[in-house]
Design a protein around this motif. Structure first.
Motif, PDB file in Angstrom:
ATOM      1  N   GLU A  15       0.844  -1.197   0.000  1.00  0.00           N
ATOM      2  CA  GLU A  15       0.000   0.000   0.000  1.00  0.00           C
ATOM      3  C   GLU A  15       0.881   1.248   0.000  1.00  0.00           C
ATOM      4  OE1 GLU A  15      -3.711   0.174   2.343  1.00  0.00           O
ATOM      5  OE2 GLU A  15      -2.882  -1.613   3.322  1.00  0.00           O
ATOM      6  N   LEU A  16       0.544   2.203  -0.875  1.00  0.00           N
ATOM      7  CA  LEU A  16       1.281   3.467  -0.946  1.00  0.00           C
ATOM      8  C   LEU A  16       0.587   4.542  -0.126  1.00  0.00           C
ATOM      9  CD1 LEU A  16       2.170   3.646  -4.736  1.00  0.00           C
ATOM     10  CD2 LEU A  16       3.729   3.241  -2.839  1.00  0.00           C
ATOM     11  N   PHE A  17       1.384   5.370   0.514  1.00  0.00           N
ATOM     12  CA  PHE A  17       0.876   6.458   1.338  1.00  0.00           C
ATOM     13  C   PHE A  17       1.632   7.733   0.996  1.00  0.00           C
ATOM     14  CE2 PHE A  17       0.482   2.517   3.658  1.00  0.00           C
ATOM     15  CZ  PHE A  17      -0.833   2.547   4.095  1.00  0.00           C
ATOM     16  N   GLU A  18       0.933   8.849   0.942  1.00  0.00           N
ATOM     17  CA  GLU A  18       1.570  10.147   0.800  1.00  0.00           C
ATOM     18  C   GLU A  18       1.370  10.903   2.095  1.00  0.00           C
ATOM     19  OE1 GLU A  18       0.413  12.173  -2.753  1.00  0.00           O
ATOM     20  OE2 GLU A  18       1.118  10.528  -4.012  1.00  0.00           O
ATOM     21  N   LEU A  19       2.413  11.585   2.538  1.00  0.00           N
ATOM     22  CA  LEU A  19       2.333  12.292   3.810  1.00  0.00           C
ATOM     23  C   LEU A  19       3.165  13.556   3.763  1.00  0.00           C
ATOM     24  CD1 LEU A  19       5.078  11.372   5.945  1.00  0.00           C
ATOM     25  CD2 LEU A  19       4.196   9.329   4.828  1.00  0.00           C
ATOM     26  N   ILE A  20       2.896  14.419   4.691  1.00  0.00           N
ATOM     27  CA  ILE A  20       3.717  15.598   4.909  1.00  0.00           C
ATOM     28  C   ILE A  20       4.401  15.395   6.254  1.00  0.00           C
ATOM     29  CG2 ILE A  20       3.756  18.094   5.250  1.00  0.00           C
ATOM     30  CD1 ILE A  20       1.212  18.214   3.536  1.00  0.00           C
ATOM     31  N   ALA A  21       5.717  15.475   6.235  1.00  0.00           N
ATOM     32  CA  ALA A  21       6.488  15.254   7.456  1.00  0.00           C
ATOM     33  C   ALA A  21       7.109  16.574   7.920  1.00  0.00           C
ATOM     34  CB  ALA A  21       7.585  14.234   7.203  1.00  0.00           C
ATOM     35  N   ALA A  22       7.240  16.712   9.223  1.00  0.00           N
ATOM     36  CA  ALA A  22       7.906  17.861   9.833  1.00  0.00           C
ATOM     37  C   ALA A  22       9.062  17.335  10.676  1.00  0.00           C
ATOM     38  CB  ALA A  22       6.935  18.640  10.705  1.00  0.00           C
ATOM     39  N   VAL A  23      10.239  17.916  10.472  1.00  0.00           N
ATOM     40  CA  VAL A  23      11.440  17.446  11.169  1.00  0.00           C
ATOM     41  C   VAL A  23      12.278  18.652  11.582  1.00  0.00           C
ATOM     42  CG1 VAL A  23      13.558  16.092  10.944  1.00  0.00           C
ATOM     43  CG2 VAL A  23      11.487  15.311   9.811  1.00  0.00           C
ATOM     44  N   GLN A  24      12.813  18.612  12.762  1.00  0.00           N
ATOM     45  CA  GLN A  24      13.773  19.614  13.236  1.00  0.00           C
ATOM     46  C   GLN A  24      15.160  19.079  12.882  1.00  0.00           C
ATOM     47  OE1 GLN A  24      12.842  22.454  14.770  1.00  0.00           O
ATOM     48  NE2 GLN A  24      14.817  23.212  15.408  1.00  0.00           N
ATOM     49  N   CYS A  25      15.829  19.705  11.902  1.00  0.00           N
ATOM     50  CA  CYS A  25      17.117  19.184  11.444  1.00  0.00           C
ATOM     51  C   CYS A  25      17.932  20.302  10.794  1.00  0.00           C
ATOM     52  CB  CYS A  25      16.903  18.018  10.481  1.00  0.00           C
ATOM     53  SG  CYS A  25      15.945  18.447   9.025  1.00  0.00           S
ATOM     54  N   SER A  26      19.091  19.920  10.226  1.00  0.00           N
ATOM     55  CA  SER A  26      19.978  20.939   9.659  1.00  0.00           C
ATOM     56  C   SER A  26      19.905  21.042   8.137  1.00  0.00           C
ATOM     57  CB  SER A  26      21.419  20.657  10.080  1.00  0.00           C
ATOM     58  OG  SER A  26      21.813  19.385   9.615  1.00  0.00           O
ATOM     59  N   GLY A  27      19.167  20.162   7.461  1.00  0.00           N
ATOM     60  CA  GLY A  27      19.080  20.265   6.010  1.00  0.00           C
ATOM     61  C   GLY A  27      18.275  19.130   5.399  1.00  0.00           C
ATOM     62  N   ALA A  28      18.144  19.177   4.065  1.00  0.00           N
ATOM     63  CA  ALA A  28      17.305  18.220   3.348  1.00  0.00           C
ATOM     64  C   ALA A  28      17.790  16.783   3.496  1.00  0.00           C
ATOM     65  CB  ALA A  28      17.234  18.599   1.880  1.00  0.00           C
ATOM     66  N   HIS A  29      19.110  16.570   3.453  1.00  0.00           N
ATOM     67  CA  HIS A  29      19.636  15.209   3.572  1.00  0.00           C
ATOM     68  C   HIS A  29      19.293  14.613   4.943  1.00  0.00           C
ATOM     69  CE1 HIS A  29      22.158  11.781   2.780  1.00  0.00           C
ATOM     70  NE2 HIS A  29      22.772  11.981   3.939  1.00  0.00           N
ATOM     71  N   GLU A  30      19.497  15.395   5.978  1.00  0.00           N
ATOM     72  CA  GLU A  30      19.168  14.935   7.333  1.00  0.00           C
ATOM     73  C   GLU A  30      17.662  14.737   7.488  1.00  0.00           C
ATOM     74  OE1 GLU A  30      19.564  16.381  11.950  1.00  0.00           O
ATOM     75  OE2 GLU A  30      20.931  17.246  10.474  1.00  0.00           O
ATOM     76  N   PHE A  31      16.871  15.595   6.854  1.00  0.00           N
ATOM     77  CA  PHE A  31      15.417  15.445   6.873  1.00  0.00           C
ATOM     78  C   PHE A  31      15.027  14.062   6.370  1.00  0.00           C
ATOM     79  CE2 PHE A  31      11.374  15.466   4.658  1.00  0.00           C
ATOM     80  CZ  PHE A  31      10.523  16.118   5.540  1.00  0.00           C
ATOM     81  N   GLU A  32      15.531  13.699   5.193  1.00  0.00           N
ATOM     82  CA  GLU A  32      15.176  12.409   4.607  1.00  0.00           C
ATOM     83  C   GLU A  32      15.657  11.247   5.470  1.00  0.00           C
ATOM     84  OE1 GLU A  32      15.297  10.112   0.326  1.00  0.00           O
ATOM     85  OE2 GLU A  32      15.760  12.241   0.423  1.00  0.00           O
ATOM     86  N   GLU A  33      16.856  11.347   6.031  1.00  0.00           N
ATOM     87  CA  GLU A  33      17.374  10.293   6.903  1.00  0.00           C
ATOM     88  C   GLU A  33      16.470  10.094   8.121  1.00  0.00           C
ATOM     89  OE1 GLU A  33      21.336  11.436   7.927  1.00  0.00           O
ATOM     90  OE2 GLU A  33      22.189  10.641   6.073  1.00  0.00           O
ATOM     91  N   GLN A  34      16.040  11.191   8.732  1.00  0.00           N
ATOM     92  CA  GLN A  34      15.203  11.081   9.933  1.00  0.00           C
ATOM     93  C   GLN A  34      13.818  10.527   9.611  1.00  0.00           C
ATOM     94  OE1 GLN A  34      15.043  14.392  12.616  1.00  0.00           O
ATOM     95  NE2 GLN A  34      17.228  14.777  12.465  1.00  0.00           N
ATOM     96  N   VAL A  35      13.228  10.987   8.505  1.00  0.00           N
ATOM     97  CA  VAL A  35      11.904  10.465   8.124  1.00  0.00           C
ATOM     98  C   VAL A  35      12.015   8.977   7.808  1.00  0.00           C
ATOM     99  CG1 VAL A  35      10.048  10.589   6.424  1.00  0.00           C
ATOM    100  CG2 VAL A  35      11.045  12.687   7.320  1.00  0.00           C
TER     101      VAL A  35
END
Length: 57
Positions: A15-35
């Motif tokens: 099953e595919l899901f689309e979501l909006i994630a919020a992350v406290q981080c230092s940049g886009a690369h770290e955002f993706e890693e945390q999500v």
């Protein structure tokens, strides 16, 4: 560190899901890693994250 928002697509058991994630981080690369790590805890696989922007935009 800054708050970022991004559009994401994840899946679990075919099953595919689309979501909006919020992350406290230092940049886009770290955002993706945390999500990726957070959704994996619930058995999801992150396909991609896009349009990652500061939360105030």
């Amino acid at each position: 560190m800054m708050p970022l928002l991004g559009f994401c697509r994840a899946s679990r058991e075919g099953e595919l899901f689309e979501l909006i994630a919020a992350v406290q981080c230092s940049g886009a690369h770290e955002f993706e890693e945390q999500v990726r790590a957070d959704v994996a805890l619930d058995g999801y696989w992150l396909h991609w994250a896009s349009k990652i922007l500061p939360a105030d935009v």
